[in-house]
Design a protein around this motif. Structure first.
Motif, mmCIF file in Angstrom:
data_model
loop_
_atom_site.group_PDB
_atom_site.id
_atom_site.type_symbol
_atom_site.label_atom_id
_atom_site.label_comp_id
_atom_site.label_asym_id
_atom_site.label_seq_id
_atom_site.Cartn_x
_atom_site.Cartn_y
_atom_site.Cartn_z
ATOM 1 N N PHE A 51 -15.633 9.133 16.971
ATOM 2 C CA PHE A 51 -15.233 9.332 18.715
ATOM 3 C C PHE A 51 -14.074 10.762 19.282
ATOM 4 O O PHE A 51 -13.445 11.337 19.967
ATOM 5 N N GLY A 52 -13.711 10.918 17.483
ATOM 6 C CA GLY A 52 -12.739 12.179 17.459
ATOM 7 C C GLY A 52 -11.325 11.409 18.250
ATOM 8 O O GLY A 52 -10.390 12.467 18.074
ATOM 9 N N VAL A 53 -10.512 10.196 17.480
ATOM 10 C CA VAL A 53 -9.601 10.110 17.825
ATOM 11 C C VAL A 53 -9.146 8.948 16.485
ATOM 12 O O VAL A 53 -9.554 8.622 15.786
ATOM 13 N N VAL A 54 -7.373 9.531 16.514
ATOM 14 C CA VAL A 54 -7.012 9.124 15.578
ATOM 15 C C VAL A 54 -6.601 7.444 15.613
ATOM 16 O O VAL A 54 -6.582 7.218 16.956
ATOM 17 N N LEU A 55 -6.961 5.973 15.177
ATOM 18 C CA LEU A 55 -6.641 4.555 15.443
ATOM 19 C C LEU A 55 -5.278 4.098 14.346
ATOM 20 O O LEU A 55 -5.633 4.432 13.519
ATOM 21 N N GLY A 56 -4.436 4.132 15.325
ATOM 22 C CA GLY A 56 -2.815 3.615 14.100
ATOM 23 C C GLY A 56 -3.215 1.955 13.700
ATOM 24 O O GLY A 56 -3.992 1.434 14.620
ATOM 25 N N GLU A 57 -2.838 2.010 12.834
ATOM 26 C CA GLU A 57 -3.032 0.285 12.489
ATOM 27 C C GLU A 57 -2.570 -0.688 13.307
ATOM 28 O O GLU A 57 -3.349 -2.040 12.981
ATOM 29 N N ASP A 58 -1.549 0.025 13.766
ATOM 30 C CA ASP A 58 -0.970 -1.515 14.976
ATOM 31 C C ASP A 58 -2.099 -0.841 16.026
ATOM 32 O O ASP A 58 -2.268 -2.322 17.470
ATOM 33 N N GLU A 59 -3.065 -0.398 16.000
ATOM 34 C CA GLU A 59 -4.293 -0.664 17.886
ATOM 35 C C GLU A 59 -5.482 -1.321 16.976
ATOM 36 O O GLU A 59 -6.102 -1.513 17.911
ATOM 37 N N VAL A 60 -5.927 -1.442 16.038
ATOM 38 C CA VAL A 60 -7.024 -2.715 15.551
ATOM 39 C C VAL A 60 -6.686 -3.321 15.214
ATOM 40 O O VAL A 60 -6.169 -3.348 13.953
ATOM 41 N N SER A 61 -6.643 -5.092 15.465
ATOM 42 C CA SER A 61 -5.312 -6.071 14.529
ATOM 43 C C SER A 61 -7.052 -7.187 14.390
ATOM 44 O O SER A 61 -8.006 -7.037 15.626
ATOM 45 N N PRO A 62 -7.516 -8.504 13.209
ATOM 46 C CA PRO A 62 -8.100 -9.287 13.600
ATOM 47 C C PRO A 62 -8.301 -10.180 15.023
ATOM 48 O O PRO A 62 -9.540 -10.112 15.718
ATOM 49 N N ARG A 63 -6.780 -10.107 15.585
ATOM 50 C CA ARG A 63 -6.902 -10.263 16.949
ATOM 51 C C ARG A 63 -6.946 -9.418 17.956
ATOM 52 O O ARG A 63 -7.437 -10.119 19.212
ATOM 53 N N ALA A 64 -7.181 -8.080 17.449
ATOM 54 C CA ALA A 64 -7.247 -7.385 18.656
ATOM 55 C C ALA A 64 -8.680 -7.393 19.747
ATOM 56 O O ALA A 64 -10.454 -7.919 18.420
ATOM 57 N N ARG A 65 -9.127 -7.878 20.805
ATOM 58 C CA ARG A 65 -10.556 -8.005 21.421
ATOM 59 C C ARG A 65 -10.657 -6.390 20.962
ATOM 60 O O ARG A 65 -10.457 -5.131 21.216
ATOM 61 N N ILE A 66 -12.125 -6.811 22.066
ATOM 62 C CA ILE A 66 -13.142 -5.504 21.719
ATOM 63 C C ILE A 66 -12.901 -4.671 23.124
ATOM 64 O O ILE A 66 -12.864 -3.239 22.678
ATOM 65 N N GLY A 67 -12.430 -5.210 23.949
ATOM 66 C CA GLY A 67 -11.880 -5.038 25.159
ATOM 67 C C GLY A 67 -10.907 -3.884 25.190
ATOM 68 O O GLY A 67 -10.395 -2.875 25.404
#
Length: 82
Positions: A51-67
């Motif tokens: 996607f050409g964007v940076v994802l921070g460590e706090d933006e994707v976690s095991p509890r995060a939903r795909i949405g």
């Protein structure tokens, strides 16, 4: 018609992590898709490249939903392929 961000994320999860396509829904969490912390880091790297964007460590976690991931990517300017 170009694929949506959700469809592109689904493609990543299916091809790189062996997730069944029918399991990838906006309400599914990364944990429910059996992605552990290491797999989520790898997922973030693949998604950043796709996607050409940076994802921070706090933006994707095991509890995060795909949405949630779709919303973050969209807010950062990710879009479907043209």
């Amino acid at each position: 018609m170009s694929p949506t961000v959700l469809q592109r994320l689904s493609g990543i999860l299916v091809s790189y992590f062996g997730v069944e396509e029918h399991e990838v829904t906006p309400d599914a969490t990364f944990a429910s898709l059996d992605l552990d912390s290491l797999a989520i880091v790898e997922f973030a790297m693949v998604a950043e490249k796709e996607f050409g964007v940076v994802l921070g460590e706090d933006e994707v976690s095991p509890r995060a939903r795909i949405g949630d991931a779709v919303a973050v990517l969209t807010a950062k300017g990710a879009a479907g392929n043209d």
